[in-house]
Design a protein around this motif. Structure first.
Motif, PDB file in Angstrom:
ATOM      1  N   LYS A 281      -0.734   4.864  -0.876  1.00 50.67           N
ATOM      2  CA  LYS A 281      -1.974   4.814  -0.090  1.00 50.67           C
ATOM      3  C   LYS A 281      -1.666   5.016   1.389  1.00 50.67           C
ATOM      4  O   LYS A 281      -2.491   5.541   2.136  1.00 50.67           O
ATOM      5  CB  LYS A 281      -2.668   3.465  -0.314  1.00 50.67           C
ATOM      6  CG  LYS A 281      -4.046   3.341   0.298  1.00 50.67           C
ATOM      7  CD  LYS A 281      -5.066   4.121  -0.514  1.00 50.67           C
ATOM      8  CE  LYS A 281      -6.486   3.796  -0.085  1.00 50.67           C
ATOM      9  NZ  LYS A 281      -6.838   4.244   1.239  1.00 50.67           N
TER      10      LYS A 281
ATOM     11  N   ARG B 111       0.825  -1.206   0.000  1.00 57.11           N
ATOM     12  CA  ARG B 111       0.000   0.000   0.000  1.00 57.11           C
ATOM     13  C   ARG B 111       0.857   1.252   0.000  1.00 57.11           C
ATOM     14  O   ARG B 111       0.546   2.240  -0.665  1.00 57.11           O
ATOM     15  CB  ARG B 111      -0.903   0.019   1.227  1.00 57.11           C
ATOM     16  CG  ARG B 111      -2.128  -0.783   1.066  1.00 57.11           C
ATOM     17  CD  ARG B 111      -2.962  -0.748   2.340  1.00 57.11           C
ATOM     18  NE  ARG B 111      -4.278  -1.274   2.063  1.00 57.11           N
ATOM     19  CZ  ARG B 111      -4.515  -2.503   1.651  1.00 57.11           C
ATOM     20  NH1 ARG B 111      -3.510  -3.335   1.452  1.00 57.11           N
ATOM     21  NH2 ARG B 111      -5.745  -2.897   1.406  1.00 57.11           N
TER      22      ARG B 111
ATOM     23  N   GLU C  23      -9.576   5.765  -4.986  1.00 65.00           N
ATOM     24  CA  GLU C  23      -8.188   5.961  -4.600  1.00 65.00           C
ATOM     25  C   GLU C  23      -7.314   4.838  -5.145  1.00 65.00           C
ATOM     26  O   GLU C  23      -6.221   5.083  -5.642  1.00 65.00           O
ATOM     27  CB  GLU C  23      -8.072   6.025  -3.075  1.00 65.00           C
ATOM     28  CG  GLU C  23      -7.702   7.412  -2.616  1.00 65.00           C
ATOM     29  CD  GLU C  23      -7.693   7.533  -1.122  1.00 65.00           C
ATOM     30  OE1 GLU C  23      -6.814   6.949  -0.483  1.00 65.00           O
ATOM     31  OE2 GLU C  23      -8.596   8.221  -0.596  1.00 65.00           O
ATOM     32  N   TYR C  24      -7.816   3.595  -5.064  1.00 63.18           N
ATOM     33  CA  TYR C  24      -7.036   2.483  -5.587  1.00 63.18           C
ATOM     34  C   TYR C  24      -6.944   2.539  -7.111  1.00 63.18           C
ATOM     35  O   TYR C  24      -6.141   1.838  -7.705  1.00 63.18           O
ATOM     36  CB  TYR C  24      -7.623   1.145  -5.132  1.00 63.18           C
ATOM     37  CG  TYR C  24      -7.233   0.785  -3.723  1.00 63.18           C
ATOM     38  CD1 TYR C  24      -5.895   0.795  -3.347  1.00 63.18           C
ATOM     39  CD2 TYR C  24      -8.180   0.462  -2.775  1.00 63.18           C
ATOM     40  CE1 TYR C  24      -5.525   0.481  -2.067  1.00 63.18           C
ATOM     41  CE2 TYR C  24      -7.821   0.144  -1.477  1.00 63.18           C
ATOM     42  CZ  TYR C  24      -6.490   0.158  -1.132  1.00 63.18           C
ATOM     43  OH  TYR C  24      -6.114  -0.149   0.142  1.00 63.18           O
ATOM     44  N   SER C  25      -7.803   3.349  -7.752  1.00 64.97           N
ATOM     45  CA  SER C  25      -7.687   3.521  -9.196  1.00 64.97           C
ATOM     46  C   SER C  25      -6.754   4.674  -9.534  1.00 64.97           C
ATOM     47  O   SER C  25      -6.635   5.049 -10.691  1.00 64.97           O
ATOM     48  CB  SER C  25      -9.070   3.792  -9.800  1.00 64.97           C
ATOM     49  OG  SER C  25      -9.973   2.790  -9.441  1.00 64.97           O
ATOM     50  N   GLY C  26      -6.136   5.254  -8.527  1.00 65.14           N
ATOM     51  CA  GLY C  26      -5.196   6.338  -8.776  1.00 65.14           C
ATOM     52  C   GLY C  26      -5.862   7.676  -9.028  1.00 65.14           C
ATOM     53  O   GLY C  26      -5.333   8.517  -9.742  1.00 65.14           O
ATOM     54  N   ILE C  27      -7.048   7.886  -8.461  1.00 64.66           N
ATOM     55  CA  ILE C  27      -7.703   9.194  -8.563  1.00 64.66           C
ATOM     56  C   ILE C  27      -7.349   9.994  -7.311  1.00 64.66           C
ATOM     57  O   ILE C  27      -7.371   9.464  -6.204  1.00 64.66           O
ATOM     58  CB  ILE C  27      -9.238   9.031  -8.656  1.00 64.66           C
ATOM     59  CG1 ILE C  27      -9.609   8.288  -9.939  1.00 64.66           C
ATOM     60  CG2 ILE C  27      -9.934  10.375  -8.598  1.00 64.66           C
ATOM     61  CD1 ILE C  27     -11.084   7.971 -10.039  1.00 64.66           C
ATOM     62  N   ASN C  28      -7.032  11.271  -7.511  1.00 63.96           N
ATOM     63  CA  ASN C  28      -6.732  12.125  -6.366  1.00 63.96           C
ATOM     64  C   ASN C  28      -8.054  12.601  -5.774  1.00 63.96           C
ATOM     65  O   ASN C  28      -8.559  13.669  -6.106  1.00 63.96           O
ATOM     66  CB  ASN C  28      -5.869  13.291  -6.815  1.00 63.96           C
ATOM     67  CG  ASN C  28      -5.335  14.092  -5.640  1.00 63.96           C
ATOM     68  OD1 ASN C  28      -5.816  13.952  -4.518  1.00 63.96           O
ATOM     69  ND2 ASN C  28      -4.351  14.920  -5.897  1.00 63.96           N
TER      70      ASN C  28
ATOM     71  N   PRO D  34      -5.593  -4.408  -4.678  1.00 68.16           N
ATOM     72  CA  PRO D  34      -5.661  -4.774  -3.266  1.00 68.16           C
ATOM     73  C   PRO D  34      -6.213  -6.181  -3.080  1.00 68.16           C
ATOM     74  O   PRO D  34      -6.822  -6.739  -3.989  1.00 68.16           O
ATOM     75  CB  PRO D  34      -6.602  -3.727  -2.666  1.00 68.16           C
ATOM     76  CG  PRO D  34      -7.425  -3.257  -3.799  1.00 68.16           C
ATOM     77  CD  PRO D  34      -6.602  -3.401  -5.040  1.00 68.16           C
TER      78      PRO D  34
ATOM     79  N   ARG E 116       0.142   6.443  -9.593  1.00 68.43           N
ATOM     80  CA  ARG E 116      -0.356   5.975 -10.888  1.00 68.43           C
ATOM     81  C   ARG E 116       0.325   6.731 -12.025  1.00 68.43           C
ATOM     82  O   ARG E 116       0.734   6.143 -13.023  1.00 68.43           O
ATOM     83  CB  ARG E 116      -1.870   6.172 -10.983  1.00 68.43           C
ATOM     84  CG  ARG E 116      -2.472   5.558 -12.230  1.00 68.43           C
ATOM     85  CD  ARG E 116      -3.975   5.676 -12.226  1.00 68.43           C
ATOM     86  NE  ARG E 116      -4.404   7.064 -12.178  1.00 68.43           N
ATOM     87  CZ  ARG E 116      -4.539   7.829 -13.252  1.00 68.43           C
ATOM     88  NH1 ARG E 116      -4.301   7.353 -14.441  1.00 68.43           N
ATOM     89  NH2 ARG E 116      -4.932   9.081 -13.140  1.00 68.43           N
TER      90      ARG E 116
ATOM     91  N   PHE F 271       2.187   2.232  -3.252  1.00 65.72           N
ATOM     92  CA  PHE F 271       1.190   2.815  -4.150  1.00 65.72           C
ATOM     93  C   PHE F 271       0.728   4.184  -3.637  1.00 65.72           C
ATOM     94  O   PHE F 271      -0.228   4.757  -4.144  1.00 65.72           O
ATOM     95  CB  PHE F 271      -0.004   1.867  -4.286  1.00 65.72           C
ATOM     96  CG  PHE F 271      -0.987   2.269  -5.346  1.00 65.72           C
ATOM     97  CD1 PHE F 271      -0.583   2.454  -6.664  1.00 65.72           C
ATOM     98  CD2 PHE F 271      -2.328   2.476  -5.038  1.00 65.72           C
ATOM     99  CE1 PHE F 271      -1.496   2.832  -7.639  1.00 65.72           C
ATOM    100  CE2 PHE F 271      -3.240   2.844  -6.017  1.00 65.72           C
ATOM    101  CZ  PHE F 271      -2.819   3.021  -7.312  1.00 65.72           C
TER     102      PHE F 271
ATOM    103  N   PHE G 172      -1.787  -1.038  -8.578  1.00 68.24           N
ATOM    104  CA  PHE G 172      -1.973  -1.828  -7.362  1.00 68.24           C
ATOM    105  C   PHE G 172      -3.323  -2.535  -7.407  1.00 68.24           C
ATOM    106  O   PHE G 172      -4.325  -1.927  -7.760  1.00 68.24           O
ATOM    107  CB  PHE G 172      -1.897  -0.886  -6.150  1.00 68.24           C
ATOM    108  CG  PHE G 172      -2.134  -1.568  -4.830  1.00 68.24           C
ATOM    109  CD1 PHE G 172      -1.266  -2.540  -4.374  1.00 68.24           C
ATOM    110  CD2 PHE G 172      -3.218  -1.220  -4.033  1.00 68.24           C
ATOM    111  CE1 PHE G 172      -1.471  -3.163  -3.154  1.00 68.24           C
ATOM    112  CE2 PHE G 172      -3.427  -1.834  -2.814  1.00 68.24           C
ATOM    113  CZ  PHE G 172      -2.553  -2.805  -2.369  1.00 68.24           C
TER     114      PHE G 172
ATOM    115  N   ASN H 214       0.324  10.558  -2.997  1.00 65.33           N
ATOM    116  CA  ASN H 214      -1.006   9.954  -2.990  1.00 65.33           C
ATOM    117  C   ASN H 214      -1.068   8.934  -4.119  1.00 65.33           C
ATOM    118  O   ASN H 214      -0.108   8.777  -4.878  1.00 65.33           O
ATOM    119  CB  ASN H 214      -2.119  11.013  -3.117  1.00 65.33           C
ATOM    120  CG  ASN H 214      -1.900  11.921  -4.320  1.00 65.33           C
ATOM    121  OD1 ASN H 214      -1.416  11.504  -5.351  1.00 65.33           O
ATOM    122  ND2 ASN H 214      -2.263  13.179  -4.162  1.00 65.33           N
ATOM    123  N   THR H 215      -2.220   8.257  -4.236  1.00 63.08           N
ATOM    124  CA  THR H 215      -2.312   7.192  -5.231  1.00 63.08           C
ATOM    125  C   THR H 215      -2.261   7.760  -6.643  1.00 63.08           C
ATOM    126  O   THR H 215      -1.807   7.092  -7.567  1.00 63.08           O
ATOM    127  CB  THR H 215      -3.614   6.397  -5.043  1.00 63.08           C
ATOM    128  OG1 THR H 215      -4.714   7.299  -5.152  1.00 63.08           O
ATOM    129  CG2 THR H 215      -3.647   5.714  -3.701  1.00 63.08           C
ATOM    130  N   ALA H 216      -2.729   9.002  -6.806  1.00 60.95           N
ATOM    131  CA  ALA H 216      -2.700   9.601  -8.146  1.00 60.95           C
ATOM    132  C   ALA H 216      -1.256   9.805  -8.591  1.00 60.95           C
ATOM    133  O   ALA H 216      -0.914   9.548  -9.753  1.00 60.95           O
ATOM    134  CB  ALA H 216      -3.457  10.930  -8.133  1.00 60.95           C
TER     135      ALA H 216
END
Lengths: 499, 345
Positions: free
Chosen positions: A312, A307, B221-226, A344, A336, A310, A342, A331-333
């Motif tokens: 998170k 996590r 979030e897990y899709s990489g969106i802020n 989960p 990416r 990525f 990732f 952050n995740t953005a």
């Protein structure tokens, strides 16, 4: 009570969930004043048995005798009234109440006005804690204490509620070595007072140190019970995974030759990653076209590490480099955009159940196919391609995702990152809960992604998953990397021994 | 079992699942039709063109606020400060406009354009403050916007000090109180804002991210969106919509004073929720909000036409809102159930 009557005795216990046998003809005996260790892989049946003892599962076949008398608990309350207490991995400490209130939860002393008598409560709790050798101010809020102490307080509470038998589920997984030491002191003291304890753990070293007797479970059967002085770790592991021919199906005992690719380009480097309480000082390389497996027991930190890679979870210390350049995973953005993907362990966490399949597939690449305006037809085309190649049923990309079966939803979750083609793909428990066919599909997908030069990281608490997918394996133990296996022969028992 | 017997019940289940899924869209529309039929039957003055224009201008200010609120509620957040921000911004532009000497406010007269720009800047600042409080500090939107509600009320009080201002920049006066032919400008503005809101939500990437963030924040979030950036943006959008509504509102009411937008918080939330946008986020849209606006507009206006006790009117509005909330929650539950039973079969 006659000395030869065991405190708790279970005979011929059978239990199944929806036609799948979880326990088959299990006999189990717990003597007064002993610490009884239970070991077995995930799904071996030890938790199911303990839930029967604690009254959580009321439907089962077989008999249970408490101090020689047959009992049948219909609820957890029944079991509690009979003197059986359970301390779960997730503590049930009320964080905002004081230590004293937690110890006396539900049995607070009242004064003559019918209000809680705080001074008396603090005194009683203080005496109880002192008797158990727990050095803590009963007036402190429980949530402010370290996890190890909270656990001791929970044990004190279970004892105070009158338990003669205490079941502890993975009590050491989140503790530091000194905390483990203190817990064991308490357990021995409680045992010497005449209580009986059942200790469930994946940590074989811990089990061996504190238990008097050990019982091994495998595939819903009790394999063997032996006093601890006669056995060692090796002996336990052999019985846990079933050496020999008796259990061919899934217990993988074969040896695997790992072929790492030391010459391949390093796509991601992690240096000294630390998040206190989860993982410490973790450094690793992810190479293009190589599958890095990270194995560890539940609570060893590898799931959290994935996590953090990525974006998170934040990092307290350490840095991550992608293609040699430092990347801040705020952050995740950001992760990416840097080319990290990732999946989960809970596929539910990454899917939108009310939205159609195509929007679920396209969400991670939306910024590549559209700048300002969305292009649903382009999204449908991409989704259709994956629905065909992964044989997702029904092959209708406008159906809401929630109407698909679980297996098909998992394929959609993977499809999401197939279009994305990341530099690094992090997979958390990629085959958990899947049947053999679905596992095979995942294996194929991972192999094809590796062939495209993607660096794949597989983190898991299941040795089979890591062994079947990885080219190189790291073993994590209590938040640290304990061992690396590269270009050598590994097997399940070696992984277990290293963890 | 042959194929056809297996397919038929499945198809029936799918059809009833579709109906259940559409309940949130159908119920508000049915409510609207029932209300229109009811008031038409009870009062001849209800079904006139003038009254229709009347309803439109009555719901315009609420409508502009409700657009911003739709964005917020789609993200599964709430903004309780909308009416307060509207009031504050309305007062700000009056404060920066030359007032009659009889108005005892120590104001700062500026050119009309400057006043309007300042009004918009103040709206954005309100939105930014809320966004920072929520995403950087981590205050839940309910509490954060409650604080902003109070701050907005405080700014109103400080600027007018119990007085009433009457003048606003001429452009705002035209747009808020003028008409082009028979159509009030404010109706056109509201329609434009609703249209833009609809286009952004339905056809842009940003709109898609809003639905995804509201539908399942963890998955987004897990899709990489802020998701923090998305939530911050919708709070700013809500504040700007409120500011615009506030400017046009003071022009329409003909005065700028404290506590004159009191009803608009409840009305705009009601419009969004009555229209069928899910309070749990991710479901609904501007189309729903438009239906909700008409339900409220027709209800308020119609109750006037049938000369009902004005105190009873307040109660009736409360009951309608309660009913809409019940339908909202049931629609969510039925939709989830429809999805899971279809998955199980």
């Amino acid at each position: 009570m006659e000395p030869n009557i065991p405190l708790l005795e279970l005979v011929g216990i059978r239990k199944s969930f929806g036609g799948v046998a979880a326990l088959t003809d299990v006999d189990f005996t717990l003597n007064a004043g002993e610490i009884h260790g239970l070991v077995g892989e995930n799904g071996a049946g030890k938790s199911t048995l303990m839930k029967i003892i604690a009254g959580v599962h009321a439907e089962y076949q077989g008999t249970m005798r408490l101090a020689g008398k047959p009992v049948r608990f219909r609820s957890a309350r029944d079991a509690k009234a009979a003197g059986i207490g359970m301390v779960h991995q997730e503590l049930s400490i009320v964080r905002d109440l004081s230590v004293a209130e937690n110890v006396l939860l539900g049995v607070q002393p009242l004064n003559r006005f019918g209000l809680v008598d705080y001074p008396k409560m603090t005194r009683i709790a203080g005496e109880q804690l002192q008797r158990l050798g727990i050095d803590v101010d009963p007036r402190l809020p429980a949530g402010a204490l370290p996890l190890g102490l909270q656990q001791l307080i929970e044990i004190a509470r279970v004892l105070f509620s009158g338990a003669r038998i205490i079941i502890l589920d993975e009590p050491t997984s989140a503790l530091s070595p000194p905390e483990v030491e203190r817990l064991f002191d308490l357990l021995r003291r409680v045992r010497d007072e005449g209580h009986s304890l059942v200790f469930i753990s994946h940590f074989l070293d811990d089990i061996l140190r504190v238990s008097d007797t050990i019982t091994i479970f495998r595939n819903g059967r009790r394999i063997e019970t032996a006093p601890v002085r006669r056995i060692d770790k090796r002996w336990i592991i052999e019985r846990m995974i079933g050496a020999g021919h008796e259990e061919l199906e899934e217990s993988y005992t074969g040896e695997i030759q790992l072929h790492s690719r030391p010459d391949a380009k390093v796509v991601m480097t992690a240096e000294g990653l630390t998040r206190p309480g989860m993982f410490e000082d973790v450094s690793l390389d992810v190479r293009a076209g190589e599958v890095l497996g990270i194995y560890g027991f539940m609570g060893s930190g590898q799931l959290e590490l994935a996590r953090a890679l990525f974006g998170k979870l934040g990092l307290a210390r350490g840095r991550v480099l992608l293609d040699g350049r430092e990347t801040h995973l705020v952050n995740t953005a950001a992760a990416r955009r840097a080319g990290i993907a990732f999946v989960p362990e809970s596929r539910r966490d990454m899917l939108f159940h009310m939205e159609p399949v195509f929007k679920n597939v396209s969400i991670s690449i939306l910024d590549r196919i559209s700048r300002l305006w969305v292009r649903p037809n382009a999204e449908r085309t991409i989704a259709n391609k994956h629905v065909m190649s992964l044989q997702i049923r029904p092959p209708l990309v406008d159906r809401p995702l929630g109407t698909l079966s679980g297996g098909n939803q998992q394929k959609v979750a993977l499809a999401k990152w197939l279009t994305f083609l990341p530099r690094v793909l992090l997979l958390s428990e990629p085959t958990r809960g899947m049947d053999v066919g679905a596992k095979d599909d995942v294996l194929k997908i991972v192999k094809s992604l590796r062939a495209e030069g993607i660096g794949v990281v597989v983190v898991s608490t299941e040795p089979e998953t890591v062994l079947s997918l990885a080219d190189r394996i790291l073993v994590m133990k209590r938040g640290r990397i304990a061992r690396e296996f590269a270009d050598e022969v590994v097997s399940k028992d070696r992984l277990l021994a290293a963890a | 079992m042959t194929d056809s017997t297996a397919v038929a019940p499945a198809r029936r289940a799918a059809a009833s699942g579709w109906l259940q899924a559409q309940l949130r869209n159908i119920a508000p529309f049915a409510t609207l039709i029932v209300l229109v039929a009811l008031f038409s039957a009870l009062s001849p003055s209800f079904t006139t063109f003038d009254n229709f224009t009347n309803i439109l201008s009555q719901i315009s200010v609420t409508g502009i606020i409700a657009v911003g609120l739709t964005f917020v509620i789609l993200c599964a957040e709430i903004d309780l400060s909308v009416a307060s921000v509207a009031n504050a911004v309305g007062i700000v532009i009056a404060y920066f406009t030359l007032q009659d000497p009889s108005v005892n406010i120590h104001n700062v007269p500026l050119p009309g354009a400057a006043a309007i720009v300042l009004g918009l800047v103040v709206s954005v600042l309100f939105g930014c403050a809320t966004a920072i409080g929520m995403t950087v500090i981590g205050i839940p939107s309910f509490i954060m916007t409650l604080a902003m509600l109070q701050i907005g009320a405080g700014i109103c009080a400080m600027l007018v000090r119990g007085q009433i201002a009457y003048n606003v920049p001429s452009l705002i006066h035209t747009l808020g109180a003028g008409s082009i032919g028979p159509v009030p400008w404010i109706v056109i503005i509201a329609a434009l804002v609703l249209l833009i809101g609809h286009i952004v939500l339905t056809y842009t990437r940003f709109g898609r991210y809003i639905y995804m963030t509201g539908g399942n924040r963890e998955a987004a979030e897990y899709s990489g969106i802020n998701t923090k950036a998305i939530i911050a943006s919708v709070m700013v959008i809500a504040a700007v919509c409120s500011g615009l509504a506030g400017m046009l509102g003071v022009a329409r009411f003909g005065s700028a004073q404290q506590d004159e937008f009191g009803d608009f918080l409840l009305d705009s939330i009601s419009a969004v929720v009555v229209g069928g946008t899910s309070l749990f986020g991710g479901q609904g849209g501007i189309g729903n909000t438009i239906v909700g606006l008409f339900v409220l507009g027709v209800l308020n206006n119609g109750l006037d036409h049938i000369r009902i006790d004005s105190f009873l009117k307040i109660l009736i509005r409360g009951l309608i809102l309660l009913l809409a909330l019940i339908v909202n929650v049931y629609a969510q539950r039925m939709r989830t159930r429809a999805a899971t039973t279809a998955a199980a079969s």
